[in-house]
Design a protein around this motif. Structure first.
Motif, mmCIF file in Angstrom:
data_model
loop_
_atom_site.group_PDB
_atom_site.id
_atom_site.type_symbol
_atom_site.label_atom_id
_atom_site.label_comp_id
_atom_site.label_asym_id
_atom_site.label_seq_id
_atom_site.Cartn_x
_atom_site.Cartn_y
_atom_site.Cartn_z
ATOM 1 N N PRO A 1 1.005 -1.235 -0.079
ATOM 2 C CA PRO A 1 -0.044 0.089 0.020
ATOM 3 C C PRO A 1 0.745 1.186 -0.062
ATOM 4 O O PRO A 1 1.741 1.194 0.681
ATOM 5 N N CYS A 2 0.489 2.085 -0.759
ATOM 6 C CA CYS A 2 1.039 3.642 -0.710
ATOM 7 C C CYS A 2 0.778 4.537 0.197
ATOM 8 O O CYS A 2 1.576 5.256 0.813
ATOM 9 N N THR A 3 -0.495 4.258 0.986
ATOM 10 C CA THR A 3 -0.691 4.922 2.251
ATOM 11 C C THR A 3 -1.842 4.298 3.030
ATOM 12 O O THR A 3 -2.045 3.219 2.840
ATOM 13 N N MET A 4 -1.971 4.762 4.345
ATOM 14 C CA MET A 4 -2.741 4.266 5.024
ATOM 15 C C MET A 4 -3.728 5.114 5.593
ATOM 16 O O MET A 4 -3.744 6.342 6.051
ATOM 17 N N PHE A 5 -5.115 4.779 5.917
ATOM 18 C CA PHE A 5 -6.155 5.392 6.206
ATOM 19 C C PHE A 5 -6.585 5.009 7.668
ATOM 20 O O PHE A 5 -6.799 3.653 7.652
ATOM 21 N N ALA A 6 -7.205 5.727 8.593
ATOM 22 C CA ALA A 6 -7.650 5.183 9.797
ATOM 23 C C ALA A 6 -9.197 4.862 9.818
ATOM 24 O O ALA A 6 -9.730 5.698 9.191
ATOM 25 N N SER A 7 -9.828 3.934 10.435
ATOM 26 C CA SER A 7 -11.125 3.837 10.752
ATOM 27 C C SER A 7 -11.520 3.484 11.953
ATOM 28 O O SER A 7 -10.788 2.531 12.613
ATOM 29 N N GLU A 8 -12.492 3.828 12.502
ATOM 30 C CA GLU A 8 -12.753 3.248 13.972
ATOM 31 C C GLU A 8 -13.529 1.878 13.796
ATOM 32 O O GLU A 8 -13.518 1.284 14.770
ATOM 33 N N ASP A 9 -13.948 1.469 12.637
ATOM 34 C CA ASP A 9 -14.425 0.253 12.526
ATOM 35 C C ASP A 9 -14.254 -0.292 11.053
ATOM 36 O O ASP A 9 -15.001 -0.083 10.232
ATOM 37 N N VAL A 10 -13.082 -1.119 11.133
ATOM 38 C CA VAL A 10 -12.813 -1.514 9.635
ATOM 39 C C VAL A 10 -13.928 -2.287 9.039
ATOM 40 O O VAL A 10 -13.985 -2.396 7.869
ATOM 41 N N GLN A 11 -14.539 -3.272 9.964
ATOM 42 C CA GLN A 11 -15.286 -4.026 9.166
ATOM 43 C C GLN A 11 -16.534 -3.445 8.581
ATOM 44 O O GLN A 11 -16.951 -3.663 7.463
ATOM 45 N N ALA A 12 -17.025 -2.336 9.343
ATOM 46 C CA ALA A 12 -18.180 -1.768 8.820
ATOM 47 C C ALA A 12 -17.975 -1.012 7.526
ATOM 48 O O ALA A 12 -18.574 -0.856 6.721
ATOM 49 N N GLU A 13 -16.673 -0.412 7.660
ATOM 50 C CA GLU A 13 -16.050 0.592 6.424
ATOM 51 C C GLU A 13 -15.827 -0.386 5.245
ATOM 52 O O GLU A 13 -16.184 -0.115 4.285
ATOM 53 N N TYR A 14 -15.484 -1.566 5.685
ATOM 54 C CA TYR A 14 -15.226 -2.660 4.574
ATOM 55 C C TYR A 14 -16.465 -2.938 3.817
ATOM 56 O O TYR A 14 -16.627 -3.003 2.428
#
Length: 130
Positions: free
Chosen positions: A77-90
């Motif tokens: 990956p060239c960058t990373m983003f944060a999420s409070e809930d990766v499963q929900a964002e997925y």
């Protein structure tokens, strides 16, 4: 103390990148004006308009294309983003047609992560921020 105000991601098409990063991912366009033969095009996290900007930077040099392709081909990956809930964002992003390399994964001692394709030649990793 220095602060990160702007970072960039190389994109193969600024119009396509704008649509993906705003319409699909949900970022908000902050700046958009002509610079040379391209645009100074940045997006920000909604609700954090004065926070870090992401420049959707056109690839103007062959070495940039080579670098981007090498990262992509290696699965980096060239960058990373944060999420409070990766499963929900997925789930939200998959419903919008985003292509993921794998389902969200949690490794011991690490946050849950997922990697997706940005349609502009990049892999982006998201991680669960607690």
């Amino acid at each position: 103390m220095l602060q990160i105000a702007l970072t960039s991601i190389l994109v193969d098409d600024q119009d396509k990148a704008e649509a993906f990063y705003t319409d699909v991912l949900g970022f908000r366009k902050k700046q958009d004006f002509p610079v040379g033969g391209a645009r100074w095009l940045t997006v920000v996290t909604p609700g954090a308009e004065n926070g870090t900007e992401l420049l959707l930077e056109p690839m103007g040099y062959d070495f940039a294309r080579t670098y981007q392709k090498a990262l992509y081909d290696a699965g980096i990956p060239c960058t990373m983003f944060a999420s409070e809930d990766v499963q929900a964002e997925y789930d939200r992003l998959r419903a919008r047609g985003v292509v993921f390399r794998a389902e969200p994964t949690r490794m011991e001692g690490m946050p849950t992560i997922a990697v997706f394709e940005d349609t502009c030649g990049n892999l982006v990793q998201m991680f669960e921020a607690s």
